[in-house]
Write a protein that holds these residues in place. Structure first.
Motif, PDB file in Angstrom:
ATOM      1  N   LEU A 162      69.297   4.975 -31.439  1.00  8.52           N
ATOM      2  CA  LEU A 162      68.551   4.707 -32.665  1.00  8.52           C
ATOM      3  C   LEU A 162      67.052   4.799 -32.427  1.00  8.52           C
ATOM      4  CD1 LEU A 162      68.421   3.811 -35.615  1.00  8.52           C
ATOM      5  CD2 LEU A 162      68.546   1.445 -34.815  1.00  8.52           C
ATOM      6  N   ARG A 163      66.583   4.232 -31.328  1.00  7.78           N
ATOM      7  CA  ARG A 163      65.152   4.272 -31.034  1.00  7.78           C
ATOM      8  C   ARG A 163      64.679   5.717 -30.844  1.00  7.78           C
ATOM      9  NH1 ARG A 163      62.477  -0.094 -29.193  1.00  7.78           N
ATOM     10  NH2 ARG A 163      61.467   1.112 -27.540  1.00  7.78           N
ATOM     11  N   THR A 164      65.528   6.546 -30.228  1.00  6.27           N
ATOM     12  CA  THR A 164      65.182   7.955 -30.067  1.00  6.27           C
ATOM     13  C   THR A 164      65.097   8.657 -31.415  1.00  6.27           C
ATOM     14  OG1 THR A 164      66.296   8.005 -27.914  1.00  6.27           O
ATOM     15  CG2 THR A 164      65.861  10.119 -28.969  1.00  6.27           C
ATOM     16  N   ALA A 165      66.075   8.389 -32.289  1.00  7.47           N
ATOM     17  CA  ALA A 165      66.101   9.038 -33.603  1.00  7.47           C
ATOM     18  C   ALA A 165      64.895   8.642 -34.448  1.00  7.47           C
ATOM     19  CB  ALA A 165      67.392   8.687 -34.336  1.00  7.47           C
ATOM     20  N   ILE A 166      64.411   7.426 -34.293  1.00  5.86           N
ATOM     21  CA  ILE A 166      63.297   6.951 -35.099  1.00  5.86           C
ATOM     22  C   ILE A 166      61.964   7.457 -34.553  1.00  5.86           C
ATOM     23  CG2 ILE A 166      62.050   4.824 -35.711  1.00  5.86           C
ATOM     24  CD1 ILE A 166      64.696   3.524 -36.223  1.00  5.86           C
ATOM     25  N   GLY A 167      61.952   7.881 -33.300  1.00  4.85           N
ATOM     26  CA  GLY A 167      60.728   8.442 -32.735  1.00  4.85           C
ATOM     27  C   GLY A 167      60.007   7.531 -31.772  1.00  4.85           C
ATOM     28  N   SER A 168      60.753   6.669 -31.085  1.00  5.52           N
ATOM     29  CA  SER A 168      60.134   5.784 -30.102  1.00  5.52           C
ATOM     30  C   SER A 168      59.517   6.593 -28.968  1.00  5.52           C
ATOM     31  CB  SER A 168      61.178   4.816 -29.541  1.00  5.52           C
ATOM     32  OG  SER A 168      60.673   4.102 -28.429  1.00  5.52           O
ATOM     33  N   LEU A 355      64.149  -2.196 -39.874  1.00  8.51           N
ATOM     34  CA  LEU A 355      62.974  -2.802 -39.254  1.00  8.51           C
ATOM     35  C   LEU A 355      62.199  -1.786 -38.416  1.00  8.51           C
ATOM     36  CD1 LEU A 355      64.366  -6.279 -38.096  1.00  8.51           C
ATOM     37  CD2 LEU A 355      62.928  -5.785 -40.076  1.00  8.51           C
ATOM     38  N   LEU A 356      62.924  -1.001 -37.613  1.00 12.18           N
ATOM     39  CA  LEU A 356      62.241  -0.050 -36.735  1.00 12.18           C
ATOM     40  C   LEU A 356      61.583   1.070 -37.523  1.00 12.18           C
ATOM     41  CD1 LEU A 356      64.730   0.264 -33.721  1.00 12.18           C
ATOM     42  CD2 LEU A 356      62.817  -1.308 -34.036  1.00 12.18           C
ATOM     43  N   LYS A 357      62.125   1.387 -38.698  1.00 19.89           N
ATOM     44  CA  LYS A 357      61.521   2.423 -39.534  1.00 19.89           C
ATOM     45  C   LYS A 357      60.295   1.919 -40.282  1.00 19.89           C
ATOM     46  CE  LYS A 357      63.488   5.416 -41.962  1.00 19.89           C
ATOM     47  NZ  LYS A 357      64.228   6.051 -43.072  1.00 19.89           N
ATOM     48  N   ASP A 358      60.151   0.618 -40.407  1.00 19.76           N
ATOM     49  CA  ASP A 358      59.012   0.049 -41.116  1.00 19.76           C
ATOM     50  C   ASP A 358      57.734   0.359 -40.348  1.00 19.76           C
ATOM     51  OD1 ASP A 358      57.099  -1.471 -42.386  1.00 19.76           O
ATOM     52  OD2 ASP A 358      58.408  -3.210 -42.641  1.00 19.76           O
ATOM     53  N   PRO A 359      56.758   1.059 -40.958  1.00 20.95           N
ATOM     54  CA  PRO A 359      55.529   1.403 -40.234  1.00 20.95           C
ATOM     55  C   PRO A 359      54.776   0.184 -39.717  1.00 20.95           C
ATOM     56  CG  PRO A 359      55.709   2.659 -42.280  1.00 20.95           C
ATOM     57  CD  PRO A 359      56.791   1.621 -42.316  1.00 20.95           C
ATOM     58  N   ILE A 361      56.096  -2.333 -38.361  1.00 29.25           N
ATOM     59  CA  ILE A 361      56.798  -2.883 -37.199  1.00 29.25           C
ATOM     60  C   ILE A 361      56.925  -1.830 -36.107  1.00 29.25           C
ATOM     61  CG2 ILE A 361      58.973  -3.873 -36.384  1.00 29.25           C
ATOM     62  CD1 ILE A 361      59.329  -5.085 -39.164  1.00 29.25           C
ATOM     63  N   GLY A 362      57.647  -0.751 -36.400  1.00 33.50           N
ATOM     64  CA  GLY A 362      57.798   0.321 -35.427  1.00 33.50           C
ATOM     65  C   GLY A 362      58.711  -0.058 -34.273  1.00 33.50           C
ATOM     66  N   PRO A 363      59.142   0.927 -33.493  1.00 41.45           N
ATOM     67  CA  PRO A 363      60.092   0.656 -32.411  1.00 41.45           C
ATOM     68  C   PRO A 363      59.463   0.181 -31.112  1.00 41.45           C
ATOM     69  CG  PRO A 363      59.730   3.014 -32.597  1.00 41.45           C
ATOM     70  CD  PRO A 363      58.946   2.376 -33.704  1.00 41.45           C
ATOM     71  N   ASP A 364      58.151   0.356 -30.923  1.00 39.40           N
ATOM     72  CA  ASP A 364      57.548   0.128 -29.612  1.00 39.40           C
ATOM     73  C   ASP A 364      56.641  -1.097 -29.535  1.00 39.40           C
ATOM     74  OD1 ASP A 364      58.742   2.453 -28.465  1.00 39.40           O
ATOM     75  OD2 ASP A 364      57.256   3.678 -29.500  1.00 39.40           O
ATOM     76  N   GLY A 365      56.411  -1.765 -30.648  1.00 39.39           N
ATOM     77  CA  GLY A 365      55.611  -2.980 -30.620  1.00 39.39           C
ATOM     78  C   GLY A 365      56.443  -4.183 -30.222  1.00 39.39           C
ATOM     79  N   LEU A 367      57.573  -6.809 -32.020  1.00 36.65           N
ATOM     80  CA  LEU A 367      58.692  -7.117 -32.905  1.00 36.65           C
ATOM     81  C   LEU A 367      59.786  -6.056 -32.805  1.00 36.65           C
ATOM     82  CD1 LEU A 367      59.979  -8.927 -34.951  1.00 36.65           C
ATOM     83  CD2 LEU A 367      58.584  -7.861 -36.748  1.00 36.65           C
ATOM     84  N   GLY A 368      59.398  -4.786 -32.712  1.00 38.13           N
ATOM     85  CA  GLY A 368      60.400  -3.731 -32.567  1.00 38.13           C
ATOM     86  C   GLY A 368      61.197  -3.885 -31.285  1.00 38.13           C
ATOM     87  N   MET A 369      60.522  -4.199 -30.181  1.00 41.82           N
ATOM     88  CA  MET A 369      61.225  -4.423 -28.915  1.00 41.82           C
ATOM     89  C   MET A 369      62.094  -5.673 -28.988  1.00 41.82           C
ATOM     90  SD  MET A 369      60.845  -2.062 -26.716  1.00 41.82           S
ATOM     91  CE  MET A 369      61.622  -3.042 -25.435  1.00 41.82           C
ATOM     92  N   LEU A 370      61.611  -6.710 -29.675  1.00 38.41           N
ATOM     93  CA  LEU A 370      62.367  -7.954 -29.755  1.00 38.41           C
ATOM     94  C   LEU A 370      63.675  -7.769 -30.521  1.00 38.41           C
ATOM     95  CD1 LEU A 370      62.673 -10.973 -29.301  1.00 38.41           C
ATOM     96  CD2 LEU A 370      61.258 -11.368 -31.323  1.00 38.41           C
ATOM     97  N   VAL A 371      63.620  -7.144 -31.699  1.00 36.34           N
ATOM     98  CA  VAL A 371      64.853  -6.975 -32.476  1.00 36.34           C
ATOM     99  C   VAL A 371      65.799  -5.999 -31.774  1.00 36.34           C
ATOM    100  CG1 VAL A 371      63.802  -7.600 -34.673  1.00 36.34           C
ATOM    101  CG2 VAL A 371      63.742  -5.215 -33.932  1.00 36.34           C
ATOM    102  N   SER A 372      65.256  -5.009 -31.061  1.00 32.87           N
ATOM    103  CA  SER A 372      66.113  -4.099 -30.296  1.00 32.87           C
ATOM    104  C   SER A 372      66.831  -4.845 -29.181  1.00 32.87           C
ATOM    105  CB  SER A 372      65.272  -2.960 -29.691  1.00 32.87           C
ATOM    106  OG  SER A 372      64.664  -2.175 -30.687  1.00 32.87           O
ATOM    107  N   THR A 373      66.126  -5.738 -28.511  1.00 29.02           N
ATOM    108  CA  THR A 373      66.728  -6.504 -27.420  1.00 29.02           C
ATOM    109  C   THR A 373      67.737  -7.509 -27.941  1.00 29.02           C
ATOM    110  OG1 THR A 373      64.666  -6.270 -26.161  1.00 29.02           O
ATOM    111  CG2 THR A 373      66.216  -7.942 -25.418  1.00 29.02           C
ATOM    112  N   ILE A 374      67.423  -8.159 -29.051  1.00 35.91           N
ATOM    113  CA  ILE A 374      68.375  -9.116 -29.634  1.00 35.91           C
ATOM    114  C   ILE A 374      69.668  -8.405 -30.017  1.00 35.91           C
ATOM    115  CG2 ILE A 374      68.812 -10.576 -31.651  1.00 35.91           C
ATOM    116  CD1 ILE A 374      65.894 -11.404 -31.575  1.00 35.91           C
TER     117      ILE A 374
END
Length: 424
Positions: A162-168, A355-359, A361-365, A367-374
């Motif tokens: 998912l992170r790859t598809a979103i552009g992380s 959440l990761l698509k939200d500009p 938030i994003g995947p690399d900040g 919050l993005g890392m936190l929700v990905s890890t959770i």
């Protein structure tokens, strides 16, 4: 999930309607019109995301199929068997339950949740054969469920896809954080499952009826022979040493992970004489099927979340919750992810995508890392409990649900700790 879906849309409608009737006449129609546009745009965005996810999901599941065909899962099973034998001393080492549990845990370690579920069902059915009180969860059953809700994860495959598809910029950055969180949450889950057995004894009158039809059938699972104990201990030490390495040099190492994994797994498959191209294609087909299967769930949750956000209802909810959890490093969005993850895997995946698509938030900040890890460090506890115990006809689950929820809580807490340290 039916209630959650309805509540999100109904709350969005209510807030937008209230804003429409209370605002100035010159702005009439704007809130409800914006709500309709949010629904349409979210549905369109969900399909776009789902189509973009097909390629990355096919890639990762294709690579995992090569690893599985080359016997990597059996290697992990042989490493894990001595440990599981000590965690489950009441289970004979040659019993079919032990073989199914070993394969289930090995599949979860590799992020192969689709493969883990059949092994888990077989394990529960086999464990029920050793159950002197039919219909009541044994200590081994409770501990096994706790392991499934907080299993150590080396490769959070779906999150990376998912992170790859979103552009992380760094899709594999979630590997060290997930490994850290799941190692601690797994230890926490084991301790509670063992400790809680004394407070939830397996006594009382229960029904002896059997509800599953497969319980008396043999479990056709070959038990892989274990490696010597010192090999398993050495592997565990190496796994523990990976944590400080990834934490300290994670930003340097993580860009190498995906390319190294591709070369390493393909080379491993060739050494094991696997038809790597054919195996990859078969796994990629599974990736295509998984992507298409979750697409309706993505549309549903992204539409609900989009309407809930654009109506202003999310802002009304975030402000009071942020005062309670924000100071602890757990923003309301991450708290919602933790709760939703225990309820529904597909819905939480869709919410993660939103959440990761939200500009903002994003995947690399952080919050993005936190929700990905959770997401990667917890499990759909209610689903696992229903499927596994339902297959064994267990009606009295004792402390299994509490153990699973505490395991999810542990995953969330340690996700906050590691992500706060690295990205806070």
């Amino acid at each position: 999930m039916n209630i959650v879906f309805f509540v999100l849309i109904a709350a969005a409608f209510g807030v937008a309607g209230w804003r429409q009737v209370t605002q100035s006449p010159t702005a009439a129609g704007v809130p409800m019109e914006a709500l309709g546009q949010a629904a349409l745009k979210s549905a369109e965005g969900a399909v776009t995301l789902g189509l973009g996810l097909i390629g990355t999901m096919a890639l990762f599941l294709g690579i995992m199929r090569i690893a599985e065909a080359g016997g990597l899962m059996r290697v992990l099973a042989r490493l894990l068997r001595p440990l599981l034998h000590r965690l489950f001393p009441e289970i004979p080492p040659d019993h079919p339950a032990m073989g199914a549990m070993v394969m289930n845990v090995a599949a979860n370690v590799l992020g192969l949740s689709n493969a883990a579920t059949p092994f888990g069902v077989r394990a529960m059915q086999a464990l029920d054969r050793l159950n002197p009180r039919k219909g009541v969860a044994t200590d081994a059953m409770v501990l096994f469920l706790a392991l499934n809700t907080a299993n150590v994860t080396l490769l959070p495959t779906h999150v990376m896809a998912l992170r790859t598809a979103i552009g992380s910029h760094d899709p594999a950055a979630v590997i060290p954080t997930t490994l850290f969180a799941t190692l601690w949450s797994t230890g926490f889950a084991i301790l509670f499952a063992k400790w809680g057995a004394r407070w939830f004894p397996a006594d009382g009158a229960v029904s002896s009826e059997r509800t599953d039809e497969m319980a008396d059938e043999p479990v056709p699972e070959e038990v892989p022979p274990a490696y010597p104990l010192w090999v398993s201990v050495l592997a565990g030490v190496v796994c523990l040493l990976v944590i400080p390495v990834t934490v300290i040099w994670g930003r340097v190492v993580s860009p190498w992970i995906i390319p190294s994994m591709l070369v390493g797994v393909l080379g491993y498959g060739l050494i094991r004489r696997v038809a790597v191209y054919e195996a990859f294609v078969e796994g990629a087909k599974d990736g295509l099927a998984v992507s298409l299967r979750i697409l309706p769930y993505l549309v549903a949750i992204l539409v609900a979340v989009g309407m809930f956000r654009d109506s202003g209802a999310m802002e009304l909810l975030i402000v009071p919750l942020g005062r309670l959890t924000g100071a602890l490093g757990l923003p309301p969005e991450a708290l919602s992810m933790a709760v939703l993850r225990s309820l529904s895997g597909s819905a939480s995946f869709g919410y993660l995508a939103a959440l990761l698509k939200d500009p903002a938030i994003g995947p690399d900040g952080y919050l993005g890392m936190l929700v990905s890890t959770i997401y990667g460090s917890s499990e759909t506890t209610f689903y696992v409990l229903a499927v596994y115990f339902g297959a064994a006809g267990v009606k009295r689950i004792r402390h299994a649900l509490l153990a699973g929820l505490l395991a999810d809580l542990g995953g969330t807490v340690f996700s906050v700790l590691i992500c706060g340290w690295l990205y806070g």
